[in-house]
Scaffold this motif. Sequence first.
Motif, PDB file in Angstrom:
ATOM      1  N   SER A  98       0.842  -1.205   0.000  1.00 54.56           N
ATOM      2  CA  SER A  98       0.000   0.000   0.000  1.00 54.56           C
ATOM      3  C   SER A  98       0.871   1.247   0.000  1.00 54.56           C
ATOM      4  O   SER A  98       0.451   2.304   0.466  1.00 54.56           O
ATOM      5  CB  SER A  98      -0.928   0.004   1.220  1.00 54.56           C
ATOM      6  N   THR A 100       2.782   4.649  -0.898  1.00 52.61           N
ATOM      7  CA  THR A 100       2.314   5.860  -1.574  1.00 52.61           C
ATOM      8  C   THR A 100       3.479   6.575  -2.242  1.00 52.61           C
ATOM      9  O   THR A 100       4.644   6.434  -1.839  1.00 52.61           O
ATOM     10  CB  THR A 100       1.622   6.813  -0.591  1.00 52.61           C
ATOM     11  N   ARG A 115      -1.221   5.553  -4.930  1.00 48.81           N
ATOM     12  CA  ARG A 115      -1.077   4.433  -4.001  1.00 48.81           C
ATOM     13  C   ARG A 115      -0.964   3.118  -4.766  1.00 48.81           C
ATOM     14  O   ARG A 115      -1.676   2.886  -5.753  1.00 48.81           O
ATOM     15  CB  ARG A 115      -2.272   4.369  -3.047  1.00 48.81           C
ATOM     16  N   ASN A 117      -1.184  -1.098  -4.976  1.00 50.91           N
ATOM     17  CA  ASN A 117      -1.862  -2.233  -4.343  1.00 50.91           C
ATOM     18  C   ASN A 117      -0.968  -3.470  -4.290  1.00 50.91           C
ATOM     19  O   ASN A 117      -1.272  -4.427  -3.584  1.00 50.91           O
ATOM     20  CB  ASN A 117      -3.199  -2.563  -5.015  1.00 50.91           C
ATOM     21  N   THR A 135      -3.387   1.688  -7.797  1.00 50.97           N
ATOM     22  CA  THR A 135      -4.848   1.539  -7.724  1.00 50.97           C
ATOM     23  C   THR A 135      -5.542   2.410  -8.763  1.00 50.97           C
ATOM     24  O   THR A 135      -6.759   2.370  -8.886  1.00 50.97           O
ATOM     25  CB  THR A 135      -5.349   1.932  -6.327  1.00 50.97           C
TER      26      THR A 135
END
Length: 286
Positions: A98, A100, A115, A117, A135
């Motif tokens: 996750s 960023t 972000r 995944n 994402t």
Amino acid sequence: MNKPLLAALAILATAGTSLAPAVAAPTATAPTVTAPAPAPAVRAVTFAGTVSLSNCSGSVVRLPASEDDDPALVMSNGHCLETGFPAAGQVIVDRPSSRTFGLLNSAGTKVGTLRANKIAYATMTDTDVALYQLTTTYGQIRSTYGINALTLNATHPVAGTAITVVSGYWKRTYACNVDGFAYRLKEGQWTWKDSVRYTSACQTIGGTSGSPVLDTATGGVVAVNNTGNEDGARCTDNNPCEVDQNGRVTVRKGINYAQETYQIPACFGLDSKLDLSKSGCVLPKP
């Protein structure tokens, strides 16, 4: 490796100016001359599409055949992973993440946060690369921020090419040329194949790891910045050495390197899906 620095450094940005050549107006008796064909357009290198990581630099990259509705990919170095350096021989595929990334515009200003995944692919074996799947899609990034992803070239880089290393971490660029290629580049426990060697003008520093290396004329991505010999030591951490086909070792103090990225497109299919079994894919496998 070009690791992030432990403390902030004051960076001086030097701005260059260019002057248009003066052209004398023709006299009434001057012969008619056919104007030469205009030079091919050169794409200006900016920070658009680059990203800042917590510890490194990176970029939103697309494959030559990527479509707008494909999940976007962010490229950095394997040694920039949030989980630490992969061991020699280790290949990471489809690991949840996750993480960023700060997306930069052409001026180097952060305009949004992207972000991941998952870590689609990462290794420090043969190359030093990490590819995160986001994402968001390429089309969503463009419609929201007005920023296009950088395109990975699918052909081997060429010696002598003018290149620019674009660091999202420092919001700084480094311009030089491809000096040549190291058959093997060895640093500590890791060995990389066919690495790009910069001319001495690219004095990259800690935090530039993962920066895209762009063909200055086209803006295409030809490599990912990853290391340099800092102290003149031989084949140690932060002091890579070159090893030729005959095993001869060369140490180039102060010279920096990148890992080629032209192999990456052959290992991805539709919808940014990694497929290491595809014909032509030569990236190391788990």
